[in-house]
Design a protein around this motif. Structure first.
Motif, PDB file in Angstrom:
ATOM      1  N   LEU A 246       5.385  24.677  51.094  1.00 59.83           N
ATOM      2  CA  LEU A 246       5.905  25.250  52.335  1.00 59.83           C
ATOM      3  C   LEU A 246       7.282  25.859  52.118  1.00 59.83           C
ATOM      4  CD1 LEU A 246       5.850  25.722  55.397  1.00 59.83           C
ATOM      5  CD2 LEU A 246       6.649  23.360  55.688  1.00 59.83           C
ATOM      6  N   ALA A 247       8.163  25.133  51.435  1.00 58.57           N
ATOM      7  CA  ALA A 247       9.531  25.621  51.218  1.00 58.57           C
ATOM      8  C   ALA A 247       9.545  26.930  50.430  1.00 58.57           C
ATOM      9  CB  ALA A 247      10.354  24.560  50.497  1.00 58.57           C
ATOM     10  N   MET A 248       8.616  27.080  49.488  1.00 52.52           N
ATOM     11  CA  MET A 248       8.604  28.284  48.656  1.00 52.52           C
ATOM     12  C   MET A 248       8.185  29.517  49.439  1.00 52.52           C
ATOM     13  SD  MET A 248       7.234  26.874  44.975  1.00 52.52           S
ATOM     14  CE  MET A 248       7.677  28.394  44.130  1.00 52.52           C
ATOM     15  N   VAL A 249       7.353  29.355  50.450  1.00 54.30           N
ATOM     16  CA  VAL A 249       6.890  30.526  51.202  1.00 54.30           C
ATOM     17  C   VAL A 249       7.691  30.763  52.482  1.00 54.30           C
ATOM     18  CG1 VAL A 249       4.575  30.254  50.248  1.00 54.30           C
ATOM     19  CG2 VAL A 249       5.076  29.312  52.513  1.00 54.30           C
ATOM     20  N   LYS A 250       8.527  29.787  52.860  1.00 53.39           N
ATOM     21  CA  LYS A 250       9.387  29.940  54.044  1.00 53.39           C
ATOM     22  C   LYS A 250      10.839  29.654  53.645  1.00 53.39           C
ATOM     23  CE  LYS A 250       8.125  30.774  57.575  1.00 53.39           C
ATOM     24  NZ  LYS A 250       7.868  32.104  58.201  1.00 53.39           N
ATOM     25  N   PRO A 251      11.436  30.515  52.837  1.00 56.18           N
ATOM     26  CA  PRO A 251      12.755  30.223  52.260  1.00 56.18           C
ATOM     27  C   PRO A 251      13.891  30.145  53.273  1.00 56.18           C
ATOM     28  CG  PRO A 251      12.082  32.487  51.784  1.00 56.18           C
ATOM     29  CD  PRO A 251      10.892  31.797  52.355  1.00 56.18           C
ATOM     30  N   LYS A 252      13.701  30.679  54.474  1.00 57.10           N
ATOM     31  CA  LYS A 252      14.768  30.622  55.482  1.00 57.10           C
ATOM     32  C   LYS A 252      14.678  29.378  56.367  1.00 57.10           C
ATOM     33  CE  LYS A 252      15.338  35.650  55.732  1.00 57.10           C
ATOM     34  NZ  LYS A 252      15.308  36.849  56.632  1.00 57.10           N
ATOM     35  N   LEU A 253      13.651  28.581  56.163  1.00 54.02           N
ATOM     36  CA  LEU A 253      13.440  27.379  56.971  1.00 54.02           C
ATOM     37  C   LEU A 253      13.788  26.142  56.153  1.00 54.02           C
ATOM     38  CD1 LEU A 253      12.233  25.906  59.503  1.00 54.02           C
ATOM     39  CD2 LEU A 253      10.017  26.010  58.303  1.00 54.02           C
ATOM     40  N   LYS A 254      14.640  25.272  56.664  1.00 47.60           N
ATOM     41  CA  LYS A 254      14.919  24.005  55.987  1.00 47.60           C
ATOM     42  C   LYS A 254      13.672  23.138  56.063  1.00 47.60           C
ATOM     43  CE  LYS A 254      18.676  22.791  54.838  1.00 47.60           C
ATOM     44  NZ  LYS A 254      19.427  22.971  53.579  1.00 47.60           N
ATOM     45  N   VAL A 255      13.263  22.619  54.917  1.00 40.71           N
ATOM     46  CA  VAL A 255      12.080  21.758  54.837  1.00 40.71           C
ATOM     47  C   VAL A 255      12.521  20.389  54.322  1.00 40.71           C
ATOM     48  CG1 VAL A 255       9.823  21.404  53.751  1.00 40.71           C
ATOM     49  CG2 VAL A 255      10.549  23.718  54.410  1.00 40.71           C
ATOM     50  N   ILE A 256      12.265  19.371  55.132  1.00 40.93           N
ATOM     51  CA  ILE A 256      12.662  18.006  54.795  1.00 40.93           C
ATOM     52  C   ILE A 256      11.411  17.170  54.566  1.00 40.93           C
ATOM     53  CG2 ILE A 256      13.852  15.923  55.600  1.00 40.93           C
ATOM     54  CD1 ILE A 256      15.632  17.743  57.312  1.00 40.93           C
ATOM     55  N   VAL A 257      11.341  16.516  53.413  1.00 43.69           N
ATOM     56  CA  VAL A 257      10.226  15.640  53.081  1.00 43.69           C
ATOM     57  C   VAL A 257      10.705  14.199  53.144  1.00 43.69           C
ATOM     58  CG1 VAL A 257       8.599  14.920  51.295  1.00 43.69           C
ATOM     59  CG2 VAL A 257       9.113  17.361  51.618  1.00 43.69           C
ATOM     60  N   LEU A 258      10.030  13.383  53.954  1.00 44.51           N
ATOM     61  CA  LEU A 258      10.329  11.954  54.045  1.00 44.51           C
ATOM     62  C   LEU A 258       9.309  11.208  53.201  1.00 44.51           C
ATOM     63  CD1 LEU A 258      10.976  11.667  57.896  1.00 44.51           C
ATOM     64  CD2 LEU A 258      12.659  11.949  56.068  1.00 44.51           C
ATOM     65  N   ASP A 259       9.759  10.689  52.084  1.00 52.17           N
ATOM     66  CA  ASP A 259       8.873  10.059  51.110  1.00 52.17           C
ATOM     67  C   ASP A 259       9.017   8.546  51.161  1.00 52.17           C
ATOM     68  OD1 ASP A 259       6.896  10.274  49.171  1.00 52.17           O
ATOM     69  OD2 ASP A 259       8.046  11.698  47.964  1.00 52.17           O
ATOM     70  N   GLY A 260       8.064   7.855  50.574  1.00 55.18           N
ATOM     71  CA  GLY A 260       8.127   6.413  50.431  1.00 55.18           C
ATOM     72  C   GLY A 260       8.084   6.025  48.968  1.00 55.18           C
ATOM     73  N   ASP A 261       8.560   4.840  48.652  1.00 51.08           N
ATOM     74  CA  ASP A 261       8.651   4.452  47.242  1.00 51.08           C
ATOM     75  C   ASP A 261       7.270   4.318  46.597  1.00 51.08           C
ATOM     76  OD1 ASP A 261       9.171   2.336  49.259  1.00 51.08           O
ATOM     77  OD2 ASP A 261       8.798   0.953  47.615  1.00 51.08           O
ATOM     78  N   GLY A 262       6.311   3.694  47.284  1.00 45.79           N
ATOM     79  CA  GLY A 262       4.973   3.587  46.718  1.00 45.79           C
ATOM     80  C   GLY A 262       4.333   4.947  46.520  1.00 45.79           C
ATOM     81  N   ALA A 263       4.527   5.828  47.494  1.00 50.53           N
ATOM     82  CA  ALA A 263       3.949   7.171  47.417  1.00 50.53           C
ATOM     83  C   ALA A 263       4.575   7.977  46.285  1.00 50.53           C
ATOM     84  CB  ALA A 263       4.131   7.894  48.746  1.00 50.53           C
ATOM     85  N   LEU A 264       5.895   7.912  46.158  1.00 49.56           N
ATOM     86  CA  LEU A 264       6.557   8.709  45.129  1.00 49.56           C
ATOM     87  C   LEU A 264       6.246   8.186  43.732  1.00 49.56           C
ATOM     88  CD1 LEU A 264       8.348  11.088  44.507  1.00 49.56           C
ATOM     89  CD2 LEU A 264      10.349   9.632  44.828  1.00 49.56           C
ATOM     90  N   LEU A 265       6.115   6.878  43.590  1.00 47.86           N
ATOM     91  CA  LEU A 265       5.702   6.338  42.293  1.00 47.86           C
ATOM     92  C   LEU A 265       4.330   6.869  41.893  1.00 47.86           C
ATOM     93  CD1 LEU A 265       6.780   2.595  42.648  1.00 47.86           C
ATOM     94  CD2 LEU A 265       7.728   4.241  41.018  1.00 47.86           C
ATOM     95  N   MET A 266       3.469   7.053  42.880  1.00 50.63           N
ATOM     96  CA  MET A 266       2.112   7.503  42.602  1.00 50.63           C
ATOM     97  C   MET A 266       2.080   8.927  42.056  1.00 50.63           C
ATOM     98  SD  MET A 266      -1.185   7.272  45.144  1.00 50.63           S
ATOM     99  CE  MET A 266      -1.206   5.475  45.062  1.00 50.63           C
ATOM    100  N   ARG A 267       2.982   9.789  42.496  1.00 48.68           N
ATOM    101  CA  ARG A 267       2.981  11.190  42.055  1.00 48.68           C
ATOM    102  C   ARG A 267       4.402  11.654  41.734  1.00 48.68           C
ATOM    103  NH1 ARG A 267      -1.793  14.005  42.519  1.00 48.68           N
ATOM    104  NH2 ARG A 267      -3.417  13.050  43.810  1.00 48.68           N
ATOM    105  N   THR A 268       5.078  10.899  40.893  1.00 54.64           N
ATOM    106  CA  THR A 268       6.461  11.234  40.529  1.00 54.64           C
ATOM    107  C   THR A 268       6.571  12.613  39.894  1.00 54.64           C
ATOM    108  OG1 THR A 268       6.782   8.870  40.095  1.00 54.64           O
ATOM    109  CG2 THR A 268       8.522  10.347  39.381  1.00 54.64           C
ATOM    110  N   GLY A 269       5.519  13.045  39.234  1.00 55.88           N
ATOM    111  CA  GLY A 269       5.570  14.335  38.543  1.00 55.88           C
ATOM    112  C   GLY A 269       5.875  15.511  39.440  1.00 55.88           C
ATOM    113  N   SER A 270       5.583  15.389  40.740  1.00 57.59           N
ATOM    114  CA  SER A 270       5.885  16.500  41.649  1.00 57.59           C
ATOM    115  C   SER A 270       7.386  16.770  41.727  1.00 57.59           C
ATOM    116  CB  SER A 270       5.334  16.214  43.047  1.00 57.59           C
ATOM    117  OG  SER A 270       5.852  15.004  43.568  1.00 57.59           O
ATOM    118  N   MET A 271       8.210  15.768  41.399  1.00 52.85           N
ATOM    119  CA  MET A 271       9.654  15.986  41.359  1.00 52.85           C
ATOM    120  C   MET A 271      10.021  16.985  40.261  1.00 52.85           C
ATOM    121  SD  MET A 271      11.131  12.092  41.918  1.00 52.85           S
ATOM    122  CE  MET A 271      12.862  12.616  42.031  1.00 52.85           C
TER     123      MET A 271
END
Length: 385
Positions: free
Chosen positions: A254-279
């Protein structure tokens, strides 16, 4: 066999110009052509599931997206296909290869079983699919069928590509020079004992009060989304259900196609551990409008409070290594409030690590709006910006 341009140019004329995925030798001419040719955007995803989520975010932002990967990675994509694109009615085009095709050319042993079950898996997931066109005359009707299905049903359409469907095309662009010298210094600022920390809901209240309708906010699956809804339902908020770990990839698309819009992602520790590579993808592409907030209670709060391993993990250091430009960490609510005010003004990809303790309000409800309804109003909000 056709050349890549015979499919890609007509696809672009239908609006399909945002591509993401992971490589496969069958897809090599396709990916190379997209990278080389003006009018296409390509995001190199770290895995197939993230690619689905990136494409979903781009689609909600108003683009028409194509995901490409080898069928050996179809399993990685099952969760976001069945609980993100299906649940939220997000139509993306998928092109998967057919390595290990029964009766086809000899292939590596690891592809044998997947080749036998690929199309059956697509049908089990209720995905409309067709074999990739093999002649130039077949392209237009194939794209027409896919386009009409996606528009009518708001669901993905899959092309299955076999060996030698696409003629060879060699990449012309040279990759960017790799970084040779790294110097990473990061210190986390956590001060409180675990039980002295706030729970998640006050964090969400602070964020919503500060942000209001000035940004798009994606809340990860589980209690984060449920609590955010209870704090106050708003049209700029998307509550992920399922697709655990995909919130960041979705927000990145979303952020890449809407560069003028602030995009905030609220993540969780279990979720981020599952797909850390997206960082790594976020740090590599560096959308200036992306803010990634990790609310870390060191527990799987939605499934009984079992511990995660994040008590000994410095996500700030990881974010620095992956290329985020601004990094914050705290376990104090008042400090988090100050950080939110600052990151609203940032114009670089930003990571915030907020430590909390586990715990939710008693009788926590669930959103009364359906995911499909949330998707429609969220898309209307972001596409108006």
């Amino acid at each position: 066999m056709i050349t890549a341009d015979k499919f890609l140019i007509p696809a672009r004329e239908l609006g399909f110009n945002f591509f993401t995925g992971t490589p496969c030798s069958y897809l090599k001419p396709f990916i190379n052509y997209v990278i080389d040719t003006d009018g296409f955007d390509f995001v190199d995803s770290v895995n197939e599931g993230d690619a689905i989520a990136i494409a979903a975010g781009a689609t909600v932002g108003g683009k028409r997206a194509v995901v490409m990967f080898q069928n050996s990675g179809l399993g990685n994509a099952v969760n976001p296909i069945t609980s993100l694109t299906y649940t939220f009615n997000i139509p993306v085009m998928i092109i998967t290869t057919l390595r290990g095709e029964p009766g086809g050319p000899a292939d590596e042993p690891q592809h044998e079983l997947m080749g036998q079950i690929t199309t059956a898996m697509l049908e089990t997931m209720r995905l409309k699919w067709a074999f990739f066109p093999q002649t130039e005359e077949e392209v237009a009707p194939a794209l027409k069928a896919a386009d009409e299905y996606m528009k009518k049903h708001n669901q993905p359409f899959v092309f299955v590509m076999r060996k030698d469907d696409i003629a060879e095309y060699k990449l012309q662009k040279k990759p960017a020079a790799s970084k040779k010298d790294f110097s990473i210094t990061h210190t986390d600022h956590f001060e409180l004992d675990y039980k002295a920390r706030t729970t998640r809901t006050p964090v969400l209240e602070v964020l919503q009060k500060s942000v209001a309708l000035s940004a798009a906010v994606i809340a990860t699956t589980g209690k984060t989304g449920r609590e955010f809804y209870e704090v106050g339902d708003q049209k700029n908020q998307l509550y992920m259900v399922g697709s655990m770990g995909c919130a960041l990839a979705f927000g990145l698309g979303l952020a890449m196609v809407k560069p003028k819009l602030k995009v905030i992602v609220l993540d969780g520790d279990g979720a981020l551990l599952m797909r850390t590579g997206s960082m790594a993808t976020a740090g590599a592409y560096k959308p200036k409008n992306l803010v990634h907030i990790l609310i870390d209670n060191e527990a799987h709060d939605s499934t009984g409070g079992q511990g995660t391993v994040t008590g000994g993990v410095s996500f700030g250091t990881i974010a620095a290594g992956f290329g985020y430009d601004k990094i914050y960490s705290t376990d104090r609510l008042e400090k988090f409030s100050e950080i939110v005010e600052e990151v609203k003004k940032n114009d670089v990809v930003t990571f915030v690590h907020m430590k909390t303790q586990k715990g939710s309000p008693e009788k926590l409800g669930r959103p009364k709006v359906t995911p499909a309804e949330v998707s429609v109003r969220f898309a209307e909000f972001v596409q108006s910006k």
